[in-house]
Write a protein that holds these residues in place. Structure first.
Motif, PDB file in Angstrom:
ATOM      1  N   ASP A  76       0.827  -1.203   0.000  1.00 54.33           N
ATOM      2  CA  ASP A  76       0.000   0.000   0.000  1.00 54.33           C
ATOM      3  C   ASP A  76       0.861   1.252   0.000  1.00 54.33           C
ATOM      4  N   CYS A  85       0.859   4.057  -2.818  1.00 56.97           N
ATOM      5  CA  CYS A  85       0.698   5.463  -2.443  1.00 56.97           C
ATOM      6  C   CYS A  85       1.720   6.331  -3.162  1.00 56.97           C
ATOM      7  N   ARG A  94      -2.033   6.558   2.947  1.00 55.11           N
ATOM      8  CA  ARG A  94      -1.895   5.116   2.750  1.00 55.11           C
ATOM      9  C   ARG A  94      -3.161   4.380   3.163  1.00 55.11           C
ATOM     10  N   VAL A 152      -5.600   4.449   0.421  1.00 50.37           N
ATOM     11  CA  VAL A 152      -5.226   3.479  -0.619  1.00 50.37           C
ATOM     12  C   VAL A 152      -5.686   2.081  -0.212  1.00 50.37           C
ATOM     13  N   ALA A 153      -5.447   1.732   1.058  1.00 46.28           N
ATOM     14  CA  ALA A 153      -5.858   0.418   1.562  1.00 46.28           C
ATOM     15  C   ALA A 153      -7.373   0.250   1.475  1.00 46.28           C
ATOM     16  N   ARG A 158      -8.306  -0.197  -2.209  1.00 48.64           N
ATOM     17  CA  ARG A 158      -7.859  -1.518  -2.656  1.00 48.64           C
ATOM     18  C   ARG A 158      -8.838  -2.600  -2.180  1.00 48.64           C
ATOM     19  N   SER A 202      -4.211  -7.753   0.183  1.00 51.52           N
ATOM     20  CA  SER A 202      -3.001  -7.015   0.529  1.00 51.52           C
ATOM     21  C   SER A 202      -1.792  -7.689  -0.100  1.00 51.52           C
TER      22      SER A 202
END
Length: 504
Positions: free
Chosen positions: A470, A474, A486, A489-490, A493, A500
């Protein structure tokens, strides 16, 4: 003291007149906003309903009725038609038989009903079921998408993303009839061939974007076109098949032709169309190749064209006055009042139609100006846009824009979209090196655009030996001028159903 009652009565009458005028104006505004809120289909019904009630308005043209000829318009000369007289009982029997035929319901299931029954027979999550049913009811009579599938995603449901969309489309592809839920007949043929599992390389090659090679359907000419194409082909990055290694002979092409003939380009044709909902764009956006500018054109010609009745217009202009108070004169006064009221209401109705057309066009032109990059490059460039911004730009209330967008559609080179699709919230961006976020008003990207960019990065690095973390995602987003934390982003996602880096 004697003047007070008269004064009070006069004041009361004046107040009643003001209230009546205010109420009447309010009703006109309500009707205007009501028409703005209508879809084209609802407005069509409203126009016909109004014309039926008000003889001062008449329909001059309706393209939905063009091509339909009445008996006296059709030329029956030299058609070898024989005529004979029939008895009253025979005519009655014929009429009853015709009525029975016309009254017979279509017992076939609609395509949507047939697919829905199969789809719901398998367990799905709430998000999958909601999106799957949207896809099913977004199909036309041929089983093809009406709206761009991506526009069906619910931005409020974090579980709905493109990966889930593609998964559900593939599921519906496999339902009976096989090959529905696609963009066109070529894709349907390719889906059918892949699902059969016995299609040769020549079949898959032709159906995968090279269908034009079949014109004309002569094996020798098809083979020559394929060989010319393969000779000039270059291995694209990330492509698992080297096109230069593909070799076919005339016999294989002949077999491919025979195989393709066994496929059905329109597998949904045998199902009833009664329950299918057809959507017609309200506006079309086209790019002028010479100037590079986008033009917005209305599609309101599909609505009935109306005008003020010439007879009523002439009667309303008649200013001759009736002086004698007789039964005949009262009748004339009453008729004149009816004519004047009908003409006034008809004019107001036409003004409301014009207001609706003007508002939709102005708003869509403003949307196109704001979303230029989307129309040029696609959804990864969809900017944040509020209804409030468009309302301010064209000088109307925000609620007017909300009504304008309701049930209306815009067609462009990217596909057919609900107008509401172009209104998206901004995502607050923050430099990675700082924990302080920027005010949302400074954000320049929509959530849709950021998630599309994130998905593009993951696709570009799909073959990397080490999965992107991640933090790395980023950093790559920041290189593309997308500065989000971040944890954001996680979050995105996860909404894309991507594991992950530890489990990828």
């Amino acid at each position: 003291m004697s003047d007070t009652p008269g004064f009070g009565l006069h004041q009361k009458l004046s107040q009643q007149q003001v209230q009546l005028q205010t109420q009447k104006m309010s009703q006109q505004q309500i009707l205007s906003l009501k028409m703005l809120n209508m879809s084209n289909m609802d407005l069509r019904n409203e126009i016909y309903s109004f014309v039926e009630k008000n003889p001062a308005l008449e329909i001059t043209r309706d393209i939905g009725m063009e091509g339909v000829k009445t008996a006296h318009e059709t030329n029956y000369q030299n058609d070898d038609t024989r005529s004979m007289s029939v008895s009253q009982s025979q005519q009655l029997a014929s009429d009853n038989f015709q009525a029975a035929l016309e009254a017979s319901p279509d017992s076939r299931k609609s395509l949507a009903e047939h697919l829905e029954h199969q789809f719901l027979s398998v367990q799905h999550t709430a998000s999958e079921e909601a999106l799957g049913l949207k896809l099913i009811y977004n199909l036309d009579s041929k089983g093809h998408h009406i709206l761009a599938p991506v526009s069906l995603l619910d931005s409020e449901d974090s579980n709905q993303n493109e990966e889930l969309l593609n998964k559900l489309i593939f599921q519906i592809n496999q339902l009976d009839p096989v090959g529905c839920c696609c963009s066109g007949f070529e894709e349907s043929l390719l889906i059918q061939a892949k699902l059969r599992g016995d299609a040769g390389d020549a079949v898959l090659f032709i159906l995968d974007g090279h269908f034009e090679f079949l014109n004309p359907p002569q094996p020798s000419k098809i083979l020559r076109k394929i060989n010319d194409y393969l000779a000039n082909a270059r291995l694209e990055e990330g492509n698992s098949i080297d096109l230069k290694k593909l070799k076919f002979n005339e016999e294989q092409i002949q077999q491919a032709l025979e195989y393709i003939k066994t496929l059905d380009p329109y597998p949904a044709r045998e199902y009833s169309e009664d329950n299918n909902r057809y959507i017609q764009a309200d506006v079309n956006v086209e790019k002028d190749e010479e100037t590079g500018l986008f033009t917005v054109k209305d599609n309101f010609d599909c609505l009935p064209q109306v005008r003020l009745s010439r007879d009523f217009e002439s009667l309303a202009a008649d200013r001759s006055r009736v002086t004698k108070s007789t039964e005949e004169s009262e009748k004339k006064r009453s008729e004149h009042r009816f004519v004047m009221e009908s003409v006034r209401d008809a004019k107001q109705f036409m003004e409301n139609l014009e207001y609706r057309k003007r508002t939709v066009l102005l708003a869509c032109r403003a949307i196109v100006d704001e979303q230029q990059e989307f129309f040029e490059k696609g959804k990864r460039y969809l900017k944040p846009l509020r209804q409030k911004d468009i309302a301010k730009r064209i000088g109307v209330h925000e609620a007017t824009i909300s009504r304008m967008a309701n049930g209306k559609y815009l067609r462009c080179s990217q596909g057919l979209f609900p107008i509401s699709f172009f209104f998206s919230n901004a995502v607050s961006q923050a430099p990675v090196t700082s924990s302080k976020t920027v005010e949302s008003g400074d954000a320049s990207l929509s959530k849709t655009a950021i998630m599309a960019e994130l998905q593009a990065i993951l696709a570009e690095h799909a073959n990397d030996k080490k999965a992107l973390s991640d933090s790395k995602l980023c950093a790559l987003l920041e290189e593309r001028n997308i500065k989000i934390a971040r944890r954001t982003v996680a979050k995105y996602r996860a909404q894309l159903n991507i594991d992950s880096s530890y489990t990828r």
